[in-house]
Design a protein around this motif. Structure first.
Motif, PDB file in Angstrom:
ATOM      1  N   GLY A  46       0.822  -1.213   0.000  1.00  0.00           N
ATOM      2  CA  GLY A  46       0.000   0.000   0.000  1.00  0.00           C
ATOM      3  C   GLY A  46       0.853   1.258   0.000  1.00  0.00           C
ATOM      4  N   LEU A  47       1.964   1.217   0.764  1.00  0.00           N
ATOM      5  CA  LEU A  47       2.885   2.358   0.774  1.00  0.00           C
ATOM      6  C   LEU A  47       3.491   2.573  -0.610  1.00  0.00           C
ATOM      7  N   ILE A  48       3.959   1.474  -1.230  1.00  0.00           N
ATOM      8  CA  ILE A  48       4.545   1.588  -2.569  1.00  0.00           C
ATOM      9  C   ILE A  48       3.506   2.082  -3.569  1.00  0.00           C
ATOM     10  N   ALA A  49       2.265   1.587  -3.448  1.00  0.00           N
ATOM     11  CA  ALA A  49       1.207   2.015  -4.370  1.00  0.00           C
ATOM     12  C   ALA A  49       0.912   3.499  -4.229  1.00  0.00           C
ATOM     13  N   THR A  50       0.939   3.996  -2.999  1.00  0.00           N
ATOM     14  CA  THR A  50       0.700   5.433  -2.778  1.00  0.00           C
ATOM     15  C   THR A  50       1.801   6.277  -3.409  1.00  0.00           C
ATOM     16  N   ILE A  51       3.056   5.860  -3.191  1.00  0.00           N
ATOM     17  CA  ILE A  51       4.180   6.594  -3.779  1.00  0.00           C
ATOM     18  C   ILE A  51       4.105   6.555  -5.301  1.00  0.00           C
ATOM     19  N   ALA A  52       3.803   5.360  -5.855  1.00  0.00           N
ATOM     20  CA  ALA A  52       3.721   5.213  -7.309  1.00  0.00           C
ATOM     21  C   ALA A  52       2.616   6.092  -7.892  1.00  0.00           C
ATOM     22  N   ALA A  53       1.473   6.148  -7.185  1.00  0.00           N
ATOM     23  CA  ALA A  53       0.367   6.976  -7.672  1.00  0.00           C
ATOM     24  C   ALA A  53       0.755   8.455  -7.677  1.00  0.00           C
ATOM     25  N   LEU A  54       1.449   8.896  -6.632  1.00  0.00           N
ATOM     26  CA  LEU A  54       1.884  10.302  -6.568  1.00  0.00           C
ATOM     27  C   LEU A  54       2.876  10.615  -7.688  1.00  0.00           C
ATOM     28  N   VAL A  55       3.863   9.732  -7.885  1.00  0.00           N
ATOM     29  CA  VAL A  55       4.864   9.961  -8.930  1.00  0.00           C
ATOM     30  C   VAL A  55       4.224   9.922 -10.310  1.00  0.00           C
ATOM     31  N   LEU A  56       3.307   8.980 -10.512  1.00  0.00           N
ATOM     32  CA  LEU A  56       2.628   8.887 -11.799  1.00  0.00           C
ATOM     33  C   LEU A  56       1.828  10.157 -12.081  1.00  0.00           C
ATOM     34  N   GLY A  57       1.150  10.664 -11.075  1.00  0.00           N
ATOM     35  CA  GLY A  57       0.403  11.907 -11.249  1.00  0.00           C
ATOM     36  C   GLY A  57       1.315  13.086 -11.559  1.00  0.00           C
ATOM     37  N   LEU A  58       2.464  13.151 -10.881  1.00  0.00           N
ATOM     38  CA  LEU A  58       3.419  14.229 -11.130  1.00  0.00           C
ATOM     39  C   LEU A  58       4.001  14.141 -12.538  1.00  0.00           C
ATOM     40  N   LEU A  59       4.286  12.923 -12.999  1.00  0.00           N
ATOM     41  CA  LEU A  59       4.838  12.754 -14.344  1.00  0.00           C
ATOM     42  C   LEU A  59       3.823  13.150 -15.414  1.00  0.00           C
ATOM     43  N   ILE A  60       2.576  12.771 -15.209  1.00  0.00           N
ATOM     44  CA  ILE A  60       1.535  13.164 -16.163  1.00  0.00           C
ATOM     45  C   ILE A  60       1.382  14.678 -16.184  1.00  0.00           C
ATOM     46  N   SER A  61       1.395  15.291 -14.994  1.00  0.00           N
ATOM     47  CA  SER A  61       1.283  16.746 -14.919  1.00  0.00           C
ATOM     48  C   SER A  61       2.470  17.429 -15.597  1.00  0.00           C
ATOM     49  N   SER A  62       3.681  16.914 -15.357  1.00  0.00           N
ATOM     50  CA  SER A  62       4.880  17.486 -15.973  1.00  0.00           C
ATOM     51  C   SER A  62       4.838  17.366 -17.493  1.00  0.00           C
ATOM     52  N   ALA A  63       4.438  16.184 -17.978  1.00  0.00           N
ATOM     53  CA  ALA A  63       4.346  15.985 -19.423  1.00  0.00           C
ATOM     54  C   ALA A  63       3.299  16.900 -20.038  1.00  0.00           C
ATOM     55  N   LYS A  64       2.178  17.063 -19.352  1.00  0.00           N
ATOM     56  CA  LYS A  64       1.113  17.949 -19.854  1.00  0.00           C
ATOM     57  C   LYS A  64       1.596  19.393 -19.888  1.00  0.00           C
ATOM     58  N   ASN A  65       2.346  19.802 -18.873  1.00  0.00           N
ATOM     59  CA  ASN A  65       2.888  21.160 -18.855  1.00  0.00           C
ATOM     60  C   ASN A  65       3.857  21.388 -20.007  1.00  0.00           C
ATOM     61  N   SER A  66       4.701  20.396 -20.290  1.00  0.00           N
ATOM     62  CA  SER A  66       5.627  20.504 -21.426  1.00  0.00           C
ATOM     63  C   SER A  66       4.862  20.637 -22.734  1.00  0.00           C
ATOM     64  N   PHE A  67       3.837  19.828 -22.881  1.00  0.00           N
ATOM     65  CA  PHE A  67       3.010  19.864 -24.090  1.00  0.00           C
ATOM     66  C   PHE A  67       2.344  21.233 -24.246  1.00  0.00           C
ATOM     67  N   ASP A  68       1.746  21.732 -23.158  1.00  0.00           N
ATOM     68  CA  ASP A  68       1.049  23.024 -23.214  1.00  0.00           C
ATOM     69  C   ASP A  68       2.018  24.175 -23.455  1.00  0.00           C
ATOM     70  N   THR A  69       3.226  24.073 -22.889  1.00  0.00           N
ATOM     71  CA  THR A  69       4.215  25.133 -23.066  1.00  0.00           C
ATOM     72  C   THR A  69       4.632  25.264 -24.528  1.00  0.00           C
ATOM     73  N   VAL A  70       4.943  24.132 -25.157  1.00  0.00           N
ATOM     74  CA  VAL A  70       5.339  24.170 -26.561  1.00  0.00           C
ATOM     75  C   VAL A  70       4.182  24.641 -27.432  1.00  0.00           C
ATOM     76  N   ASN A  71       2.975  24.173 -27.133  1.00  0.00           N
ATOM     77  CA  ASN A  71       1.809  24.589 -27.907  1.00  0.00           C
ATOM     78  C   ASN A  71       1.589  26.089 -27.789  1.00  0.00           C
ATOM     79  N   ALA A  72       1.690  26.625 -26.562  1.00  0.00           N
ATOM     80  CA  ALA A  72       1.509  28.064 -26.358  1.00  0.00           C
ATOM     81  C   ALA A  72       2.600  28.863 -27.073  1.00  0.00           C
ATOM     82  N   ASP A  73       3.831  28.348 -27.042  1.00  0.00           N
ATOM     83  CA  ASP A  73       4.938  29.029 -27.725  1.00  0.00           C
ATOM     84  C   ASP A  73       4.674  29.125 -29.232  1.00  0.00           C
ATOM     85  N   LEU A  74       4.157  28.055 -29.810  1.00  0.00           N
ATOM     86  CA  LEU A  74       3.904  28.061 -31.252  1.00  0.00           C
ATOM     87  C   LEU A  74       2.717  28.956 -31.614  1.00  0.00           C
TER      88      LEU A  74
END
Length: 253
Positions: A46-74
């Motif tokens: 359960g501890l590992i699952a909680t950490i994995a869920a947090l990291v997965l959410g952060l990675l998705i958020s980071s990737a989305k921010n990168s995508f939105d940043t490049v899109n806004a720049d263009l």
């Protein structure tokens, strides 16, 4: 294609770990799966699952921010290119060759950018295409304004040209992604442990195996989306060049 292959490997690996857990259940001694052991393993998982869920959410958020940043720049780039063309037009008829050159180079850049292929995107860094940028800037700087208005417009055009080409380089620098592969490897390791625990505490039946397949597919899909959005210029999930093409239709005329 590379991202799809990575996602496929993740799917096969985490599903195999779930099957390994099912196999362990039938081969481990009974005292390894008594109530105390089961409770401890479930708490640790359960501890590992909680950490994995947090990291997965952060990675998705980071990737989305990168995508939105490049899109806004263009999108900003598309606005700047129209402003540049309008200022050149206001400068006078002597800038018509520059406007045509700008349109031709911009159309070439859009075609390469919209291809979504790494082999094509690498052309944007070739001496030929970089030379076209420098040539345009030199021609722009070589204009000889005759009035205060033309002097102001020339200065404004040079600023806009710098902004246009700066956004172009910024998009290129961000095309390779920013998420560390090591972090993804650790995340997949956590998912492997979680799926192995799922199999370890589950009875062996086809319904559970089906849901293991669905869960493994979901985990691999999340990894695939992260990798695709973190590299917004190529792959299946990429930014739209529609604003750039719309801007192209308004310049050079």
């Amino acid at each position: 294609m590379v991202h799809l292959l990575i996602a496929l490997v993740v799917f096969v690996w985490v599903f195999a770990m779930a099957m390994l857990g099912l196999w362990w259940r039938t081969h481990l001694p009974d005292h390894h799966l008594n109530e105390e052991s089961t409770s401890t393993i479930k708490l640790a998982t359960g501890l590992i699952a909680t950490i994995a869920a947090l990291v997965l959410g952060l990675l998705i958020s980071s990737a989305k921010n990168s995508f939105d940043t490049v899109n806004a720049d263009l999108v900003r780039n598309a606005v700047k290119i129209i402003q540049l063309d309008r200022n050149l037009a206001e400068y006078g008829p002597e800038t018509m060759p520059l406007r045509q050159e700008l349109k031709i180079n911009y159309a070439k850049w859009i075609d390469v950018l919209g291809s979504g292929r790494e082999s094509e995107l690498q052309r944007l860094e070739t001496p030929e295409m970089v030379g076209e940028i420098h040539h345009f800037q030199h021609e722009l700087a070589g204009l000889t304004p005759k009035t205060m208005l033309q002097e102001h417009l020339q200065s404004r055009c040079m600023e806009l040209a710098d902004d246009v080409f700066a956004a172009r380089w910024l998009a290129l620098l961000q095309r390779r992604g920013s998420i560390p592969i090591a972090l993804l490897f650790v995340l997949v390791t956590w998912l492997s442990i979680i799926f192995a625990a799922f199999g370890l505490f589950s009875p062996h039946n086809n319904t559970l195996i089906f849901f293991f397949v669905m869960c493994a597919f979901s985990a691999a899909g999340a990894i695939y989306v992260i990798l695709e959005m973190d590299t917004p210029l190529d792959g299946f999930i990429n930014i739209s060049v529609a604003p750039l093409r719309e801007a192209l239709s308004h310049i050079g005329g």
